[in-house]
Design a protein around this motif. Structure first.
Motif, PDB file in Angstrom:
ATOM      1  N   SER A 114       0.832  -1.203   0.000  1.00  0.00           N
ATOM      2  CA  SER A 114       0.000   0.000   0.000  1.00  0.00           C
ATOM      3  C   SER A 114       0.868   1.255   0.000  1.00  0.00           C
ATOM      4  O   SER A 114       0.539   2.247  -0.663  1.00  0.00           O
ATOM      5  CB  SER A 114      -0.934   0.005   1.212  1.00  0.00           C
ATOM      6  N   ILE A 121      -2.666   5.726  -6.161  1.00  0.00           N
ATOM      7  CA  ILE A 121      -3.943   6.012  -5.501  1.00  0.00           C
ATOM      8  C   ILE A 121      -4.219   7.512  -5.542  1.00  0.00           C
ATOM      9  O   ILE A 121      -5.347   7.953  -5.801  1.00  0.00           O
ATOM     10  CB  ILE A 121      -3.927   5.479  -4.057  1.00  0.00           C
ATOM     11  N   GLY A 124      -5.704   8.623  -8.622  1.00  0.00           N
ATOM     12  CA  GLY A 124      -7.081   8.217  -8.841  1.00  0.00           C
ATOM     13  C   GLY A 124      -7.272   6.777  -9.262  1.00  0.00           C
ATOM     14  O   GLY A 124      -8.399   6.366  -9.558  1.00  0.00           O
ATOM     15  N   MET A 125      -6.204   5.981  -9.284  1.00  0.00           N
ATOM     16  CA  MET A 125      -6.333   4.591  -9.679  1.00  0.00           C
ATOM     17  C   MET A 125      -7.089   3.793  -8.619  1.00  0.00           C
ATOM     18  O   MET A 125      -6.985   4.086  -7.419  1.00  0.00           O
ATOM     19  CB  MET A 125      -4.939   3.968  -9.896  1.00  0.00           C
ATOM     20  N   ASN A 126      -7.836   2.809  -9.053  1.00  0.00           N
ATOM     21  CA  ASN A 126      -8.506   1.888  -8.141  1.00  0.00           C
ATOM     22  C   ASN A 126      -7.507   1.324  -7.149  1.00  0.00           C
ATOM     23  O   ASN A 126      -6.413   0.904  -7.525  1.00  0.00           O
ATOM     24  CB  ASN A 126      -9.146   0.770  -8.965  1.00  0.00           C
ATOM     25  N   ARG A 127      -7.891   1.295  -5.863  1.00  0.00           N
ATOM     26  CA  ARG A 127      -6.942   0.905  -4.820  1.00  0.00           C
ATOM     27  C   ARG A 127      -6.416  -0.523  -5.011  1.00  0.00           C
ATOM     28  O   ARG A 127      -5.231  -0.796  -4.803  1.00  0.00           O
ATOM     29  CB  ARG A 127      -7.614   1.031  -3.442  1.00  0.00           C
ATOM     30  N   GLU A 128      -7.273  -1.429  -5.420  1.00  0.00           N
ATOM     31  CA  GLU A 128      -6.848  -2.816  -5.594  1.00  0.00           C
ATOM     32  C   GLU A 128      -5.806  -2.939  -6.707  1.00  0.00           C
ATOM     33  O   GLU A 128      -4.779  -3.605  -6.545  1.00  0.00           O
ATOM     34  CB  GLU A 128      -8.059  -3.696  -5.907  1.00  0.00           C
ATOM     35  N   GLU A 129      -6.070  -2.273  -7.837  1.00  0.00           N
ATOM     36  CA  GLU A 129      -5.121  -2.314  -8.949  1.00  0.00           C
ATOM     37  C   GLU A 129      -3.815  -1.627  -8.565  1.00  0.00           C
ATOM     38  O   GLU A 129      -2.723  -2.119  -8.882  1.00  0.00           O
ATOM     39  CB  GLU A 129      -5.718  -1.635 -10.176  1.00  0.00           C
ATOM     40  N   ALA A 130      -3.923  -0.491  -7.875  1.00  0.00           N
ATOM     41  CA  ALA A 130      -2.725   0.241  -7.467  1.00  0.00           C
ATOM     42  C   ALA A 130      -1.866  -0.601  -6.519  1.00  0.00           C
ATOM     43  O   ALA A 130      -0.636  -0.654  -6.655  1.00  0.00           O
ATOM     44  CB  ALA A 130      -3.122   1.555  -6.795  1.00  0.00           C
ATOM     45  N   THR A 131      -2.510  -1.269  -5.575  1.00  0.00           N
ATOM     46  CA  THR A 131      -1.770  -2.086  -4.617  1.00  0.00           C
ATOM     47  C   THR A 131      -1.091  -3.263  -5.309  1.00  0.00           C
ATOM     48  O   THR A 131       0.036  -3.637  -4.958  1.00  0.00           O
ATOM     49  CB  THR A 131      -2.712  -2.592  -3.508  1.00  0.00           C
ATOM     50  N   GLU A 132      -1.749  -3.827  -6.305  1.00  0.00           N
ATOM     51  CA  GLU A 132      -1.133  -4.921  -7.058  1.00  0.00           C
ATOM     52  C   GLU A 132       0.102  -4.436  -7.806  1.00  0.00           C
ATOM     53  O   GLU A 132       1.130  -5.121  -7.864  1.00  0.00           O
ATOM     54  CB  GLU A 132      -2.145  -5.516  -8.030  1.00  0.00           C
TER      55      GLU A 132
END
Length: 243
Positions: A114, A121, A124-132
């Protein structure tokens, strides 16, 4: 601050003209940078070397849009960054610059993946995609197994690599690093530098590194030496008496 109004854009990736910086100390004004002129081309890995207190971190903080100069012009990929509004400058840094801090500056309450994903993040990227994506960058730096750990659960060297992952994850055009290998052993340091070198050689990107680490001097395209707020050497190697 004089700015860039009277300075011609020469097309360099980073163009610094007449940069001076003053600090107030004990009721007196101390000048720590003295009219620095510097052009850095894209596709170039540039090192900034010198004794502590020579002005290296001040200079890269100005180049990265973190610290305003007292005088002079800074253009980063053609943008006069200190003519921007505060909000526009924050957005420019977010989209264009990755800064690797010597103190890591990780968020203590979230895990490594994270932390690495924070710029994405913020964009503005989706948190799940950003974390991956953050997890993938950690794997490239050899610490994928630390992705779920908090900063307090990692060594200093592991935290440093998380900070490096955070600086690179959004693929910035300029990466500015303050002692990125200081907390790393030789193998880990080389892995980090290989990745930074990969970033630097891209035709539309540039990397500037403050370092005292003579283990990595051989990777530089250009080495600048600072002394007392001035650049005193500009070449492809460090003179023997400076090593």
């Amino acid at each position: 601050m004089s700015g860039c109004a009277d300075v011609t854009d020469n097309g360099a990736a980073i163009s610094v003209t007449g940069i001076a910086r003053d600090f107030e100390a004990g009721g007196q004004t101390l000048r720590v940078l003295h009219g620095i002129d510097l052009d850095v081309q894209a596709g170039q890995l540039t090192y900034l070397v010198g004794e502590s207190g020579s002005g290296k971190t001040t200079l890269i903080s100005i180049v990265a849009g973190i610290l305003y100069p007292t005088e002079g012009c800074v253009r980063v990929f053609g943008t006069d960054i200190y003519s921007l509004s505060d909000r526009a400058l924050v957005e420019f840094r977010l989209n264009t610059i990755g800064f690797i801090f010597q103190q890591y500056n990780l968020i203590p309450t979230i895990d490594a993946a994270s932390n690495a994903a924070v710029p994405l993040i913020a964009q503005g990227m989706n948190r799940e995609e950003a974390t991956e994506r953050g997890r993938t960058m950690l794997e490239r730096l050899g610490i994928g197994d630390q992705a779920g750990k908090l900063p307090s659960q990692m060594s200093g060297g592991q935290q440093q690599r998380v900070a490096i992952a955070r600086a690179l994850v959004h693929e910035p055009k300029l990466v500015v690093c303050d002692e990125p290998t200081a907390a790393l052993d030789a193998k880990s340091g080389r892995r980090v530098m290989d990745l930074l070198r990969e970033v630097a050689v891209a035709s539309d990107r540039s990397v500037i590194i403050v370092t005292h680490d003579n283990r990595i001097f051989d990777l530089a395209d250009r080495i600048l030496i600072m002394e007392d707020g001035r650049i005193t050497h500009d070449g492809t190697d460090v003179p023997a008496n400076e090593r």
